[in-house]
Design a protein around this motif. Sequence first.
Motif, short mmCIF file in Angstrom:
data_model
loop_
_atom_site.label_atom_id
_atom_site.label_comp_id
_atom_site.label_asym_id
_atom_site.label_seq_id
_atom_site.Cartn_x
_atom_site.Cartn_y
_atom_site.Cartn_z
N LEU A 384 -7.76 -50.89 47.01
CA LEU A 384 -6.45 -50.73 46.37
C LEU A 384 -5.70 -49.54 46.98
O LEU A 384 -4.47 -49.59 47.17
N TYR A 394 2.26 -56.64 46.11
CA TYR A 394 1.35 -57.37 45.21
C TYR A 394 -0.02 -57.55 45.85
O TYR A 394 -0.14 -57.76 47.06
N LEU A 397 -6.57 -60.09 43.33
CA LEU A 397 -7.97 -59.73 43.18
C LEU A 397 -8.78 -60.99 42.88
O LEU A 397 -8.47 -61.74 41.94
N ASP A 402 -13.66 -63.92 37.14
CA ASP A 402 -12.40 -64.67 37.02
C ASP A 402 -12.55 -66.09 37.57
O ASP A 402 -12.05 -67.06 36.97
N THR A 409 -6.63 -62.53 39.68
CA THR A 409 -5.77 -61.52 39.07
C THR A 409 -4.70 -61.08 40.07
O THR A 409 -5.02 -60.75 41.22
N VAL A 410 -3.44 -61.10 39.61
CA VAL A 410 -2.33 -60.63 40.42
C VAL A 410 -1.93 -59.24 39.93
O VAL A 410 -1.63 -59.06 38.75
N ARG A 411 -1.92 -58.26 40.84
CA ARG A 411 -1.61 -56.88 40.47
C ARG A 411 -0.29 -56.46 41.10
O ARG A 411 -0.08 -56.61 42.32
N ASP A 412 0.61 -55.93 40.27
CA ASP A 412 1.86 -55.33 40.73
C ASP A 412 1.54 -53.90 41.15
O ASP A 412 1.20 -53.06 40.31
N GLU A 417 0.52 -52.99 36.74
CA GLU A 417 0.21 -54.06 35.78
C GLU A 417 -0.58 -55.17 36.48
O GLU A 417 -0.31 -55.52 37.62
N GLN A 418 -1.54 -55.73 35.75
CA GLN A 418 -2.35 -56.83 36.25
C GLN A 418 -2.23 -58.03 35.34
O GLN A 418 -2.12 -57.88 34.13
N LYS A 419 -2.24 -59.21 35.95
CA LYS A 419 -2.05 -60.44 35.18
C LYS A 419 -2.99 -61.52 35.70
O LYS A 419 -2.91 -61.89 36.88
N PRO A 420 -3.88 -62.05 34.84
CA PRO A 420 -4.72 -63.17 35.28
C PRO A 420 -3.90 -64.45 35.33
O PRO A 420 -3.08 -64.71 34.44
#
Length: 436
Positions: A384, A394, A397, A402, A409-412, A417-420
């Motif tokens: 990271l 972006y 992960l 997962d 997982t998408v990380r900004d 912020e992380q979003k599955p």
Amino acid sequence: MVRLDKVKGTRDLLSEEMAKRRWVFERIREVFESFNFQEVLTPTFEYTELFKLRSGEEVIKQLYAFQDKGGRNVSLRPDMTSSVARLYINSFQNAPKPIKWYYIANMFRYEEPQSGRYREFWQAGVELIGSKKVEADAEVIALFTQSYLAVGLEDFTVNIGDRVLLDEFARMLGVEDDIGLMRLIDKKDKMNREEFIGALREFGLSEEGVEKVLALIEIKGLPDEVLPKAEELFTSEEAKAEITRLYKLVDLLDAYGVSKWIRIDLGIARGFDYYTSVVFEAIAPNDLGIGSIGGGGRYDNLIEVFGGKPTPATGFAIGIERLIPILEWKGLLPEIKLRPDVYVIPIGEDREVKKTAIEIAQGLREAMMKADIELTGRKLRKALDYAGRLGVPYVVLVGKRDLAEGKVTVRDMESGEQKPVEKEKAMEELLELLGL
């Protein structure tokens, strides 16, 4: 251990510089092709005799000339005009005319490096072969002008001179060595006034002759102002016909919509070893010590000198090493981001995790996104950190847990912020986030 440096007069062009060059090349290539010029590329080296035929024995001092392992005398090309003329003679003398070729390539000259001048340098240019008409000159000069406009440059002039008029001027002075006089006039911008006057006297000109040369090189400006002065100065039939040609040329350039940038300068003496009529160069005011950023002219005798049938031709070359610094100085180059859009990080050593990460990266690339993937086996935190240094917006992960749920997982990277998201919807999600 011996330190191996780059050769004097050369440069290593890093990614940022190459991105700028690629942008400039693409803009120039687009405008060249809009005029229906077709790209060619000749060998990097030619027989040295080719350049000697054009410019004489002395040119060898300016060349990277050597004998190859077969005992052949060859030289790295100092320009493309000679090579293109040789190509034409070899294979295209009976082809339909005109032939319209362009090139973007590197050249080599053994000269002392200075601002905007290197021993290896790039040029973008065209050659129009097979038309002696003034319309061909206008086409080429209009393209020359629009090439600079295509890269955003507007503060420049295209200064047009004429070799026929300079030859006539040498005869009026009673000078036998007209080439020697042309060489002096060509170097005038590299000397101050006193040095130039001294060089003219040393050449053998009388005080009256010196004054006439000084007056000639001041005959420059807007065509409507300069051409009437030329009519008063030159009275031979040949000179009158050439001035009429210049009037026609200026009129045609008006139709091309480039009159704003056109000037007449009777003191231009470039290419004196092969230009035969109209010559021109582009000048962009700058504080970088850079003079001409390109030039060209008509060379109706060169192909015959090389052993071909008499064939008229005209062309130009743009000096990339001179143009790009001026574009940078004026802030005209776009900001080009070299970072990827997405960085994919497989977490751990699991085989399925790594294969899925590759599949995601490949899918993003096929969707025309710039995607990179972690290849060194870094731990998550270090991966990271590396993505942050790249400036990636972006990160995806890919972890075993997962994946068991069919997600990644998408990380900004800006907000953290992380979003599955569902694995199958990851590309759609990223396209939306990137606004693509």
